[in-house]
Design a protein around this motif. Structure first.
Motif, PDB file in Angstrom:
ATOM      1  N   GLN A  12       0.542  -1.522   0.203  1.00 50.67           N
ATOM      2  CA  GLN A  12      -0.184  -0.372  -0.310  1.00 50.67           C
ATOM      3  C   GLN A  12       0.646   1.048  -0.018  1.00 50.67           C
ATOM      4  O   GLN A  12       0.585   2.689  -0.830  1.00 50.67           O
ATOM      5  CB  GLN A  12      -1.268   0.181   1.795  1.00 50.67           C
ATOM      6  N   ARG A  15       2.156   2.234  -3.345  1.00 49.86           N
ATOM      7  CA  ARG A  15       1.038   2.175  -3.963  1.00 49.86           C
ATOM      8  C   ARG A  15       0.791   3.713  -3.945  1.00 49.86           C
ATOM      9  O   ARG A  15       0.260   4.778  -5.434  1.00 49.86           O
ATOM     10  CB  ARG A  15      -0.570   1.174  -3.733  1.00 49.86           C
ATOM     11  N   PHE A 127      -7.619   4.530  -3.699  1.00 53.35           N
ATOM     12  CA  PHE A 127      -6.544   4.162  -2.943  1.00 53.35           C
ATOM     13  C   PHE A 127      -6.513   4.983  -2.062  1.00 53.35           C
ATOM     14  O   PHE A 127      -6.903   4.121  -0.248  1.00 53.35           O
ATOM     15  CB  PHE A 127      -5.249   4.856  -3.180  1.00 53.35           C
TER      16      PHE A 127
END
Length: 265
Positions: A12, A15, A127
């Motif tokens: 994460q 990302r 996200f």
């Protein structure tokens, strides 16, 4: 927005670095994003501003302080809006990475969303929703200066916009478009000019700002500003009966000539 509290996984974090940039996020102990350092220290913050900072870089300490002050500013605005309109919906026009719609939902507002013309920002909002548990929507509905309209099919309790109108050639048409989708209140953060006249101020078009068009007058994209009398007159003409200035508090970022105005119907 401090994302460390959500225990991001290494994947994460990787990302996040790919999709977050302009707005002030703490991704991990060693990575932050945000434009505040460039606003305060770059010779021309419009010319490829530095947006991602890693611990150990020369700018790290100054960038961390600058972006913390910007977070305090944004969070103060969001706190005020959420307290005044609990459980209401919010649409942020020019939402960028999604700080305002996600931040509003984290404060109990519902049915929030963001408008951007750049589909890249959809990835940022998606996200954030996944990381923090919100459900903010993304609307790829740009303001179209030639049509003098922003095609939206529903209204929101609160409509907000920050540091966007300064890049538009026809700010009054923009305000009309936002008022049409506003049910209760409109929030603006940006520059106004403190003169007694009703006036619009322009600077020459800036080639580094995306969206530049060589089609006068739609190429005016840099630092478009309204005088305060014209701004407040326009808001009253659009049906807002009260205009409240939300001032930065504590160590929140306080840029010259920038104001946070909440117009209430």
């Amino acid at each position: 927005m401090d994302l460390r509290r959500y225990d991001l996984t290494p994947r994460q974090i990787e990302r996040a670095v790919k999709v977050l940039d302009y707005q002030p996020f703490i991704i991990s102990d060693d990575i932050q994003t945000g434009v505040a350092w460039s606003w305060l220290h770059a010779a021309d913050p419009r010319q490829y501003p530095k947006l991602i900072f890693r611990r150990g870089e020369p700018e790290w300490e100054d960038a961390a302080r600058a972006n913390e002050s910007l977070r305090r500013l944004y969070d103060g605005f969001l706190d005020e809006i959420a307290n005044r309109f609990p459980g209401g919906s919010l649409l942020d026009v020019g939402c960028n990475n999604g700080y305002f719609p996600v931040g509003a939902e984290l404060r109990g507002m519902r049915g929030c969303g963001g408008v951007e013309r750049n589909f890249r920002e959809r990835r940022a909002l998606r996200f954030l929703n996944e990381a923090v548990g919100t459900r903010a929507s993304f609307y790829p509905v740009p303001f179209l200066p030639r049509q003098r309209a922003m095609p939206m099919w529903r209204k929101f309790d609160v409509v907000s916009t920050s540091a966007l109108m300064c890049h538009l050639p026809n700010p009054l048409d923009f305000l009309v478009s936002l008022a049409r989708v506003t049910r209760e209140a409109f929030f603006f953060w940006g520059q106004v000019v403190e003169v007694p006249e009703m006036a619009i101020f322009y600077q020459p078009p800036h080639a580094a700002i995306r969206g530049t068009r060589r089609n006068f007058p739609y190429n005016f994209n840099d630092n478009t500003r309204l005088s305060r009398p014209l701004f407040e007159h326009a808001l009253h003409e659009l049906g807002f009966t009260q205009v409240v200035e939300i001032e930065p508090t504590g160590e929140a970022l306080n840029l010259p000539n920038h104001v946070g105005l909440l117009a209430i119907r």
